[in-house]
Design a protein around this motif. Structure first.
Motif, PDB file in Angstrom:
ATOM      1  N   ASP A 252      34.191  45.317  43.755  1.00 46.94           N
ATOM      2  CA  ASP A 252      34.224  45.802  42.375  1.00 46.94           C
ATOM      3  C   ASP A 252      34.603  44.638  41.468  1.00 46.94           C
ATOM      4  N   ASP A 253      33.887  44.492  40.362  1.00 46.04           N
ATOM      5  CA  ASP A 253      34.178  43.398  39.436  1.00 46.04           C
ATOM      6  C   ASP A 253      35.401  43.676  38.560  1.00 46.04           C
ATOM      7  N   ASP A 254      35.893  44.913  38.548  1.00 44.44           N
ATOM      8  CA  ASP A 254      37.088  45.280  37.795  1.00 44.44           C
ATOM      9  C   ASP A 254      38.313  45.000  38.665  1.00 44.44           C
ATOM     10  N   ARG A 255      39.055  43.962  38.327  1.00 42.12           N
ATOM     11  CA  ARG A 255      40.185  43.525  39.151  1.00 42.12           C
ATOM     12  C   ARG A 255      41.214  44.631  39.371  1.00 42.12           C
TER      13      ARG A 255
ATOM     14  N   ARG B  86      39.767  47.241  41.786  1.00 37.79           N
ATOM     15  CA  ARG B  86      39.614  46.606  43.106  1.00 37.79           C
ATOM     16  C   ARG B  86      40.969  46.511  43.816  1.00 37.79           C
ATOM     17  N   GLU B  87      41.968  46.012  43.122  1.00 32.30           N
ATOM     18  CA  GLU B  87      43.290  45.853  43.728  1.00 32.30           C
ATOM     19  C   GLU B  87      43.959  47.189  44.007  1.00 32.30           C
TER      20      GLU B  87
ATOM     21  N   ALA C 130      35.298  40.442  44.495  1.00 32.22           N
ATOM     22  CA  ALA C 130      34.980  40.576  43.077  1.00 32.22           C
ATOM     23  C   ALA C 130      33.485  40.737  42.809  1.00 32.22           C
TER      24      ALA C 130
END
Length: 126
Positions: A11-14, A17-18, A35
């Motif tokens: 997922d490009d949204d940190r 994703r985390e 990412a």
């Protein structure tokens, strides 16, 4: 599959994703986060991944395109797609292409657990 199965999150949204990586670990899965689709495809963890959770809307390669790329490369991985911008056309296309679940963000944890169970059961059936 044992719960130590590797779940890869792309997922490009940190933040998402985390948080998804932390959630997978809290559910006793091994989790790796990437990412972008390119980062995942270049990873040595690709071959170990038992389940893939990918965002539908990412630059360069979408989650739907990543799923199709893996199938075309002979590396099909049970996949759960997530999106903040659900579209019926994407959902239908993804499910017809073999995606296990197509979920809307914010993701309901109980629904996600059912999807993980289905994905890992599908992986075992191979």
């Amino acid at each position: 599959m044992p719960k130590t199965s590797l779940v890869s999150v792309v997922d490009d949204d940190r933040f998402f994703r985390e948080s998804m990586q932390r959630l997978m670990r809290s559910l006793a899965y091994t989790a790796e986060a990437f990412a972008s689709a390119a980062d995942f495809l270049a990873s040595p963890r690709l071959a170990e991944t038992a389940c893939l959770i990918a965002d539908v809307n990412m630059p360069a390669m979408t989650g739907i395109e990543l799923h199709r790329h893996l199938i075309d490369a002979g590396r099909a991985i049970p996949t759960i797609l997530v999106t903040a911008y659900p579209k019926d056309v994407d959902r239908i296309r993804a499910l017809n292409d073999g995606v296990v679940c197509y979920l809307q963000k914010p993701v309901d944890e109980q629904h996600l657990k059912r999807c993980l169970n289905a994905a890992l059961t599908a992986r075992r059936a191979r």
